[in-house]
Design a protein around this motif. Structure first.
Motif, PDB file in Angstrom:
ATOM      1  N   GLY A  14       0.950  -1.168   0.326  1.00 26.04           N
ATOM      2  CA  GLY A  14      -0.362   0.124   0.129  1.00 26.04           C
ATOM      3  C   GLY A  14       0.657   1.015  -0.003  1.00 26.04           C
ATOM      4  O   GLY A  14       0.542   2.337  -0.439  1.00 26.04           O
ATOM      5  N   LEU A  15       1.784   0.694   0.816  1.00 24.19           N
ATOM      6  CA  LEU A  15       2.657   2.242   0.469  1.00 24.19           C
ATOM      7  C   LEU A  15       3.540   2.673  -0.678  1.00 24.19           C
ATOM      8  O   LEU A  15       3.929   4.376  -0.953  1.00 24.19           O
ATOM      9  CB  LEU A  15       3.779   2.240   1.903  1.00 24.19           C
ATOM     10  N   PHE A  16       3.906   1.397  -1.296  1.00 24.05           N
ATOM     11  CA  PHE A  16       5.261   1.255  -2.333  1.00 24.05           C
ATOM     12  C   PHE A  16       4.167   1.679  -3.532  1.00 24.05           C
ATOM     13  O   PHE A  16       4.988   1.671  -4.851  1.00 24.05           O
ATOM     14  CB  PHE A  16       6.282   0.940  -2.140  1.00 24.05           C
ATOM     15  N   SER A  17       2.847   1.105  -4.221  1.00 27.88           N
ATOM     16  CA  SER A  17       2.212   1.483  -5.571  1.00 27.88           C
ATOM     17  C   SER A  17       1.687   2.058  -5.274  1.00 27.88           C
ATOM     18  O   SER A  17       1.499   2.902  -4.783  1.00 27.88           O
ATOM     19  CB  SER A  17       1.332   0.332  -4.765  1.00 27.88           C
ATOM     20  N   PHE A  18       2.135   2.612  -6.778  1.00 23.06           N
ATOM     21  CA  PHE A  18       1.848   4.320  -7.107  1.00 23.06           C
ATOM     22  C   PHE A  18       0.772   3.912  -8.105  1.00 23.06           C
ATOM     23  O   PHE A  18       1.490   3.228  -9.208  1.00 23.06           O
ATOM     24  CB  PHE A  18       2.809   5.242  -7.127  1.00 23.06           C
ATOM     25  N   GLY A  19      -0.175   4.520  -8.519  1.00 23.40           N
ATOM     26  CA  GLY A  19      -0.869   4.854  -9.998  1.00 23.40           C
ATOM     27  C   GLY A  19      -2.375   3.411 -10.030  1.00 23.40           C
ATOM     28  O   GLY A  19      -2.655   2.955 -10.543  1.00 23.40           O
ATOM     29  N   GLY A  20      -1.767   3.162  -9.041  1.00 26.05           N
ATOM     30  CA  GLY A  20      -3.492   2.143  -8.499  1.00 26.05           C
ATOM     31  C   GLY A  20      -3.333   0.753  -8.134  1.00 26.05           C
ATOM     32  O   GLY A  20      -2.299  -0.108  -8.522  1.00 26.05           O
TER      33      GLY A  20
END
Length: 184
Positions: A14-20
């Motif tokens: 959750g912290l390092f995922s970017f862009g959905g």
């Protein structure tokens, strides 16, 4: 111990995922395979199942993996882990940094991230398509999966060509499910 591992693993996602969700699939795949919570084939099925069920894909995947590993508590902790960072970041951005997002250098950073996410999503889709068609043995091809994949590609291409717009993802999921039922 499994509860802490689930919480921390999905907190990292959750912290390092970017862009959905589609940008998070490689992170989820790494965590799931690294911890032996599923194999590659099961993970591909999990992605398909998470897309077909209502709700955010990341939450569906976290809930399923958490419940498989540690029951209801595991599902809750995995979902909290994957949702909390986004919730906290959005809350902070909304409260404190709303004006900063309008700055040109922040906009430049966000525009630079978009092509990277497109590449990650494309690479993940290609990898999953190849792994589904080839199964476990590189010389054994699942022709039924390849047929479904090619039919979906044809439907998307023809719909764009003749209608000039995107196909509804819901219709693609229903079409895929019908093809899967008929072929398998």
């Amino acid at each position: 111990m499994i509860y802490i591992k689930l919480l921390l693993s999905f907190l990292k996602i959750g912290l390092f995922s970017f862009g959905g969700a589609y940008g998070a699939i490689p992170l989820i795949q790494d965590v799931v395979l690294e911890n032996n919570w599923a194999d590659t084939e099961m993970f591909a099925n999990l992605v398909a199942l998470s897309e077909a069920t209502p709700g955010p894909i990341m939450v569906n995947m976290a809930a399923y993996i958490g419940s498989q590993q540690a029951g209801l508590r595991g599902a809750l902790l995995a979902v909290i882990g994957v949702v909390f960072p986004s919730f906290a970041i959005i809350l902070i951005v909304t409260v404190l940094f709303l004006n900063i997002l309008k700055k040109p250098y922040i906009q430049a950073v966000l525009k630079g991230i978009k092509p990277c996410l497109t590449g990650v999503i494309l690479a993940t889709g290609t990898y999953m398509a190849i792994s589904i068609c080839i199964e476990k043995n590189p010389f054994s091809i699942d022709f039924k999966a390849c047929i479904i994949y090619l039919l979906l590609a044809a439907v998307i291409f023809l719909h764009r060509k003749f209608r000039g717009k995107e196909v509804s993802p819901i219709l693609l999921i229903v079409f895929s499910a019908i093809c899967g039922c008929l072929l398998y």
